[in-house]
Structures are given as structure tokens and as C-alpha cells.
Write an enzyme that holds these catalytic residues in place. Structure first.
Site, PDB file in Angstrom:
ATOM      1  CD  GLU A  21      35.439  29.488  41.163  1.00 13.24           C
ATOM      2  OE1 GLU A  21      34.679  28.596  40.689  1.00 13.24           O
ATOM      3  OE2 GLU A  21      36.364  29.985  40.507  1.00 13.24           O
ATOM      4  NE  ARG A 104      42.996  29.118  46.923  1.00 16.74           N
ATOM      5  CZ  ARG A 104      41.994  29.008  46.039  1.00 16.74           C
ATOM      6  NH1 ARG A 104      41.340  27.857  45.933  1.00 16.74           N
ATOM      7  NH2 ARG A 104      41.682  30.021  45.259  1.00 16.74           N
ATOM      8  CG  ASN A 106      41.284  26.865  42.032  1.00 12.42           C
ATOM      9  OD1 ASN A 106      40.680  27.529  42.873  1.00 12.42           O
ATOM     10  ND2 ASN A 106      41.386  27.230  40.772  1.00 12.42           N
ATOM     11  CG  ASN A 151      40.240  28.088  37.389  1.00  9.10           C
ATOM     12  OD1 ASN A 151      39.418  27.673  38.200  1.00  9.10           O
ATOM     13  ND2 ASN A 151      41.022  29.131  37.650  1.00  9.10           N
ATOM     14  CG  ASP A 205      37.473  31.154  37.098  1.00  9.79           C
ATOM     15  OD1 ASP A 205      37.788  30.028  37.512  1.00  9.79           O
ATOM     16  OD2 ASP A 205      37.402  32.135  37.834  1.00  9.79           O
TER      17      ASP A 205
END
Length: 292
Positions: A21, A104, A106, A151, A205
Site C-alpha cells: 500500500e 486504525r 488508513n 481511501n 482504493d
């Protein structure tokens, strides 16, 4: 939808990520930075020879950006740390007081003022994600809430528009907001792209912008990069040799290629989790520097 076109691609070295990522082009070192979330490590891959330096980082690292002194700011499950590329040591930079155990950090991006814009996601699937603007030494500013999985963060080259995708199955779309960097504030939300309505396979994404204001996004599970024009029309559909592309970053000395990270899956022609470079039909907008 436009017919998918095969595009020239190459492997960037042989380092393999479990969950690749957050690629980030570092022009000073001619390297692509990226994270391996599940592998809990940072990769610095040389653009010219593919050699990769690997730094272990605990806490599901999800976003990375270099500071002006070469230190790497890394967003993890526990907050943001600084990673020295000289010693490999990690130092605590920010542990948000609002953080909960089931959340969390991202995806992220950097605004024209050098702020970190970063989202949270709930690991239990709840629609509790938020987007924050963070300046070091200042309280985080909450910009957007009620997101499933933050995202697709990107800011238009003129700094006026903020793009954010929600790759949660219940949403699967891209939103666009008017962005005021002075605040920072957001307003005037519009639906930019609905993957289901457009018939695009996969989930929206990670994303990047080109110099003309085109918005490019990785279709996770769709084996493609999708390029949109400013009005949300599909301008490009680039087939990839990986089934789970996660994010792209324009890279290289002339910014006419992208580095694409991916998740490990067996149903792809490139080795699972390999970082690849793909030639592009447009030139990438330069990434902002994190002013921390």
C-alpha cells in the site's frame, strides 16, 4: 465504459508485500516508498535497479511520507511515528487521544499547506471512519465522518478539490468536496463516481492526480487503474497484471509512469504483492511535502 487497454509494465525489484500500500515517489533518492501492512514493514525501492531497503515497523503501517530531513512519517495502528532511514529507529510523533482499539489509520495525502490528511477505519466493519487534518503540535481537525473505509485521498493540482473514496461494500464510490486549505474546511460534497452504477469491477482504493486534474484510482479486485476526467467521466481503463491493485503514485524523473502496490493473491500474472511500474498516458502532478 471504455475498452480496457493493455499497458506496458515492469516489476520494480523482487521484494514482495503481503499487503502492499501507499506508494510515494521520493525524487531526491529516486526511490518509491511503500508499506506492507500485514507484513509490518516499510520498503524503499530504488527506481533504477530495483534494490529494496526494508525497515520493520510494528502496528499495521498504512501510510508513509518523507519529511524534509529524510525521516519517514509512518501512520500505524497506534498513531504516527518517525522512522530514521539511517538507523532504522522509530520515534513517537503523534498518538491521537481520540483513538480507539477497534480503529486504525488508513489512507492519507498531503495538502498544499503541508498538512497530513488521513483517514481512520473500523476493523470490525462499522461505518465509523473519519478524515482528519493534522499539523504537528496542533489538535487534529475532523473534516468528514461516517465513512466506511477511507481511501482514494487526493487533492486537485489547483488545491481546490478534495477527493475521497469509500471502499466499504455498502458505499463503493468516490466523493468530491470543495477544499479550503486556509481552514482547513470542506463543503459542497458531490458524488463523483459510483463504481456499481458505472459497472466498474472491484472497489475504489488508492488514488493519484495528473497535472490536468485527472483523477486516477486503483480498482482493488478489478485488475485495473481507472482514470476519470474532471467531470467524473471515465477517460481511461488500464488493465493490470495484478488482481488486487491497492494504490498508485506517479513516479520517475518525468512523472509519466506510476508505481502500483498490490495485495498478495495467486490469480495474477505478476508475482503476488510485487511493486510494479506502469507507463501512463498523462503526466503526474507533483506530490506535496509534509511540513512537520
Amino acid at each position: 465504459m471504455l475498452k480496457a487497454k493493455k499497458q506496458t509494465w515492469r516489476e520494480l525489484g523482487d521484494a514482495v508485500a503481503l499487503t502492499g500500500e501507499s506508494p510515494f515517489w521520493d525524487p531526491v533518492r529516486r526511490a518509491v516508498l511503500s508499506v506492507d501492512i500485514r507484513g509490518e514493514r516499510i520498503l524503499e525501492t530504488n527506481w533504477d535497479d530495483g534494490n529494496a531497503r526494508i525497515f520493520p515497523v510494528e502496528g499495521l503501517p498504512a501510510f508513509i511520507a518523507p519529511l524534509t530531513d529524510g525521516t519517514l512519517a509512518v501512520a500505524t495502528r497506534h498513531g504516527i511515528i518517525g522512522l530514521s532511514r539511517t538507523t532504522g529507529r522509530c520515534i513517537e510523533m503523534l498518538v491521537p487521544a481520540w483513538f480507539a482499539d477497534h480503529l486504525r489509520l488508513n489512507d492519507g495525502t498531503i495538502d498544499p499547506a503541508g498538512r497530513l490528511l488521513i483517514g481512520t477505519m473500523a476493523m470490525n466493519g462499522a461505518l465509523e471512519g473519519q478524515l482528519f487534518a493534522i499539523e504537528r503540535g496542533q489538535p487534529p481537525v475532523a473534516l468528514i465522518d461516517g465513512i466506511g473505509i477511507v481511501n482514494g485521498l487526493a487533492i486537485s493540482p489547483d488545491g481546490l478539490w478534495l477527493y475521497i473514496s469509500d471502499s466499504h461494500p455498502d458505499h463503493n464510490c468516490v466523493w468530491r468536496y470543495r477544499y479550503d486549505c486556509a481552514g482547513p474546511t470542506v463543503c459542497d460534497r458531490t458524488l463523483f463516481a459510483d463504481f456499481k452504477r458505472l459497472g466498474i469491477a472491484g472497489a475504489p482504493d488508492g488514488a493519484a492526480m495528473d497535472v490536468d486534474g485527472g483523477y486516477w484510482i486503483a480498482a482493488l479486485g478489478g485488475s485495473a487503474l481507472i482514470g476519470f476526467d474532471r467531470d467524473g467521466r471515465i477517460a481511461h481503463h488500464i488493465a493490470l497484471p495484478v488482481s488486487q491493485p491497492s494504490k498508485l503514485a506517479f513516479a520517475g524523473p518525468d512523472m509519466t509512469e506510476v508505481a502500483v502496490t498490490s495485495f498478495s493473491r495467486g490469480d495474477q500474472s505478476a508475482p503476488a504483492g510485487t511493486l510494479i511500474a506502469v507507463s501512463m498516458p498523462s503526466v503526474g502532478a507533483p506530490l506535496q511535502t509534509l511540513a512537520w
